[in-house]
Design an enzyme around this catalytic site. Structure first.
Site, PDB file in Angstrom:
ATOM      1  N   LYS A 156      45.452   3.661  30.177  1.00 38.06           N
ATOM      2  CA  LYS A 156      45.325   3.853  28.865  1.00 38.06           C
ATOM      3  C   LYS A 156      43.806   3.128  28.329  1.00 38.06           C
ATOM      4  O   LYS A 156      43.675   2.725  28.021  1.00 38.06           O
ATOM      5  CB  LYS A 156      45.942   3.894  27.749  1.00 38.06           C
ATOM      6  CG  LYS A 156      45.576   4.519  26.788  1.00 38.06           C
ATOM      7  CD  LYS A 156      46.963   5.298  26.043  1.00 38.06           C
ATOM      8  CE  LYS A 156      46.237   5.735  24.275  1.00 38.06           C
ATOM      9  NZ  LYS A 156      45.432   7.008  24.036  1.00 38.06           N
ATOM     10  N   GLY A 163      39.748  19.235  31.867  1.00 38.49           N
ATOM     11  CA  GLY A 163      40.219  17.864  32.011  1.00 38.49           C
ATOM     12  C   GLY A 163      41.389  18.265  33.035  1.00 38.49           C
ATOM     13  O   GLY A 163      42.917  17.176  33.003  1.00 38.49           O
ATOM     14  N   ALA A 164      41.504  19.654  33.670  1.00 33.32           N
ATOM     15  CA  ALA A 164      41.797  19.365  34.603  1.00 33.32           C
ATOM     16  C   ALA A 164      42.804  18.697  35.849  1.00 33.32           C
ATOM     17  O   ALA A 164      44.228  18.705  36.624  1.00 33.32           O
ATOM     18  CB  ALA A 164      41.594  20.555  35.928  1.00 33.32           C
ATOM     19  N   GLY A 201      42.774  15.282  35.515  1.00 37.33           N
ATOM     20  CA  GLY A 201      43.821  14.236  34.826  1.00 37.33           C
ATOM     21  C   GLY A 201      45.435  14.103  34.783  1.00 37.33           C
ATOM     22  O   GLY A 201      45.875  15.158  35.027  1.00 37.33           O
ATOM     23  N   ALA A 261      44.818  17.783  17.389  1.00 40.39           N
ATOM     24  CA  ALA A 261      46.505  16.883  17.704  1.00 40.39           C
ATOM     25  C   ALA A 261      46.034  15.724  18.668  1.00 40.39           C
ATOM     26  O   ALA A 261      46.016  15.660  19.515  1.00 40.39           O
ATOM     27  CB  ALA A 261      47.297  17.359  17.163  1.00 40.39           C
ATOM     28  N   GLY A 273      42.831  17.597  22.645  1.00 39.39           N
ATOM     29  CA  GLY A 273      44.359  16.681  22.841  1.00 39.39           C
ATOM     30  C   GLY A 273      43.302  15.224  23.114  1.00 39.39           C
ATOM     31  O   GLY A 273      44.482  14.287  23.324  1.00 39.39           O
ATOM     32  N   HIS A 293      51.616   1.707  25.623  1.00 41.78           N
ATOM     33  CA  HIS A 293      51.239   2.719  26.524  1.00 41.78           C
ATOM     34  C   HIS A 293      50.784   1.931  27.850  1.00 41.78           C
ATOM     35  O   HIS A 293      50.780   0.866  27.449  1.00 41.78           O
ATOM     36  CB  HIS A 293      50.469   3.427  26.096  1.00 41.78           C
ATOM     37  CG  HIS A 293      50.744   3.912  24.975  1.00 41.78           C
ATOM     38  ND1 HIS A 293      50.300   4.189  23.773  1.00 41.78           N
ATOM     39  CD2 HIS A 293      50.420   5.714  24.939  1.00 41.78           C
ATOM     40  CE1 HIS A 293      50.298   5.127  23.041  1.00 41.78           C
ATOM     41  NE2 HIS A 293      50.647   6.133  23.739  1.00 41.78           N
TER      42      HIS A 293
HETATM   43  P1  NAD Z   1      43.192  11.164  32.821  1.00 42.72           P
HETATM   44  O1  NAD Z   1      42.197   9.997  32.768  1.00 42.72           O
HETATM   45  O2  NAD Z   1      43.910  10.747  33.755  1.00 42.72           O
HETATM   46  O3  NAD Z   1      42.815  12.215  32.733  1.00 42.72           O
HETATM   47  C1  NAD Z   1      40.673  12.775  32.406  1.00 42.72           C
HETATM   48  C2  NAD Z   1      40.688  13.836  32.864  1.00 42.72           C
HETATM   49  O4  NAD Z   1      39.318  13.813  32.028  1.00 42.72           O
HETATM   50  C3  NAD Z   1      40.576  13.783  34.095  1.00 42.72           C
HETATM   51  O5  NAD Z   1      40.380  15.211  33.956  1.00 42.72           O
HETATM   52  C4  NAD Z   1      38.925  13.693  34.486  1.00 42.72           C
HETATM   53  O6  NAD Z   1      38.180  14.320  35.569  1.00 42.72           O
HETATM   54  C5  NAD Z   1      38.267  14.288  33.130  1.00 42.72           C
HETATM   55  N1  NAD Z   1      36.832  13.501  32.658  1.00 42.72           N
HETATM   56  C6  NAD Z   1      36.701  12.297  32.073  1.00 42.72           C
HETATM   57  N2  NAD Z   1      35.028  12.179  32.596  1.00 42.72           N
HETATM   58  C7  NAD Z   1      35.076  14.297  32.692  1.00 42.72           C
HETATM   59  C8  NAD Z   1      33.806  14.346  32.573  1.00 42.72           C
HETATM   60  N3  NAD Z   1      32.518  13.289  32.084  1.00 42.72           N
HETATM   61  N4  NAD Z   1      33.320  15.501  31.989  1.00 42.72           N
HETATM   62  C9  NAD Z   1      34.292  16.260  32.280  1.00 42.72           C
HETATM   63  N5  NAD Z   1      35.475  16.224  33.188  1.00 42.72           N
HETATM   64  C10 NAD Z   1      36.078  14.416  32.698  1.00 42.72           C
HETATM   65  O7  NAD Z   1      44.308  10.844  31.177  1.00 42.72           O
HETATM   66  P2  NAD Z   1      45.196  11.315  30.677  1.00 42.72           P
HETATM   67  O8  NAD Z   1      46.507  10.856  30.666  1.00 42.72           O
HETATM   68  O9  NAD Z   1      45.268  13.141  30.884  1.00 42.72           O
HETATM   69  O10 NAD Z   1      44.812  11.782  29.360  1.00 42.72           O
HETATM   70  C11 NAD Z   1      43.873  12.598  28.772  1.00 42.72           C
HETATM   71  C12 NAD Z   1      42.857  12.551  26.992  1.00 42.72           C
HETATM   72  O11 NAD Z   1      44.297  12.656  26.229  1.00 42.72           O
HETATM   73  C13 NAD Z   1      42.987  11.210  26.489  1.00 42.72           C
HETATM   74  O12 NAD Z   1      42.250  10.941  26.004  1.00 42.72           O
HETATM   75  C14 NAD Z   1      44.629  10.755  26.219  1.00 42.72           C
HETATM   76  O13 NAD Z   1      44.431   9.128  25.436  1.00 42.72           O
HETATM   77  C15 NAD Z   1      44.671  11.922  25.246  1.00 42.72           C
HETATM   78  N6  NAD Z   1      46.841  11.895  25.779  1.00 42.72           N
HETATM   79  C16 NAD Z   1      46.452  12.942  24.533  1.00 42.72           C
HETATM   80  C17 NAD Z   1      47.830  13.354  24.448  1.00 42.72           C
HETATM   81  C18 NAD Z   1      48.235  14.196  22.321  1.00 42.72           C
HETATM   82  O14 NAD Z   1      49.276  14.811  22.354  1.00 42.72           O
HETATM   83  N7  NAD Z   1      47.566  14.632  22.236  1.00 42.72           N
HETATM   84  C19 NAD Z   1      48.576  12.592  25.265  1.00 42.72           C
HETATM   85  C20 NAD Z   1      48.597  12.293  26.807  1.00 42.72           C
HETATM   86  C21 NAD Z   1      47.532  12.265  26.228  1.00 42.72           C
END
Ligand code: NAD
Length: 255
Positions: free
Chosen positions: A148, A8-9, A11, A112, A88, A144
């Protein structure tokens, strides 16, 4: 040096993890997974790959902030090629959660829905308040940013679970996700979890305990996503020292 692979690099959170690792002692970015090509510059020593096994092989621990379907693919690959996993990603369905549990029998997995210290403590406080304030109505509101995808947030659901546990209730039996129309009076045990979306709000959660004559609201506001990226990196450093099993952020923080 602990070698960290990021899934998810590209994101919002993934990019911050890459950045924060540069200033983290004893840890380095070893590999990132990309579906197509990377849309930002990265140190040439880092492996950029669209092959999950290569990501796993190049890393001592993987940090995942992606989407549920993507996380599922990572879990499936890790079941064949075990590696400590910090997950995450939120919004996982029952099948994906079961995969995560299965993976934790072969490798250490920390899952988490919120990596921040503040929310870890909030969960404890909510559990205590729910137990102590047995007659109070519990309602949860989360806010949010407009991008989201899942609702309500994983954090809100975890908070609702803490509240339900404090009263020995099963959340699935008491959770309400909306109120509209002539639905009648609130029932005693129900716990509403409501989601608002807009602008660039990083994350705001309020757990309210309401009674006749008084109410308490416990609120947490994330003002920067770095609280999540730094929390996930701290969790990864801790997880590489653990044996297989399913861990929470509270385990890592010793709360
Ligand atoms: P984002 O949409 O900015 O990033 C998502 C990432 O996933 C991107 O890098 C995308 O290229 C990648 N991705 C999407 N589909 C893919 C696939 N099929 N194969 C491989 N990679 C894929 O989202 P974000 O805001 O960075 O959040 C990511 C996740 O983390 C969400 O589920 C969000 O709810 C969660 N989150 C968790 C916490 C925590 O503390 N646990 C905090 C913030 C966000």
């Amino acid at each position: 040096m602990i070698k960290v692979g990021v899934f998810g690099a590209s994101g919002r959170v993934g990019k911050l993890i890459i950045d924060d690792l540069k200033s983290t002692e004893g840890m380095e970015l070893s590999a990132v997974y990309v579906r197509r090509e990377l849309d930002f510059a990265i140190d040439p020593s880092v492996l950029v790959t669209s092959d999950l096994d290569s990501l796993l092989n190049a890393s001592d621990v993987i940090i995942d902030f992606s989407l549920p379907e993507a996380c599922e693919k990572l879990l499936e690959a890790a079941l064949q090629n075990p590696k400590p996993l910090v997950i995450g990603t939120t919004g996982l369905n029952t099948h994906q959660l079961n995969l995560l549990k299965e993976a934790s029998q072969k490798m250490p997995v920390l899952y988490a829905t919120n990596m921040s210290l503040g929310v870890a403590l909030l969960n404890k406080l909510v559990y205590q308040a729910s137990q102590a304030l047995a007659d109070f109505d519990i309602e949860i509101v989360e806010m949010h940013h407009r991008h989201k995808k899942d609702a309500p947030s994983g954090t809100a659901l975890t908070l609702a679970e803490s509240a339900a546990k404090g009263r020995e209730l099963n959340l699935d039996d008491v959770r309400i996700s909306g109120r509209d129309g002539n639905i009648g009076e609130r029932t005693k045990d129900e716990i509403a979890v409501m989601a608002l979306r807009g602008g660039d709000i990083v994350g705001r959660h309020t757990v309210g305990f309401y009674n006749d004559g008084e109410f308490i609201e416990l609120n947490h506001t994330a003002t920067s996503r770095n609280t999540f990226s730094k929390g996930a990196i701290r969790a990864a450093a801790w997880l590489v020292q653990q044996k297989e099993g399913l861990y929470s952020i509270s385990d890592c923080l010793g709360l």
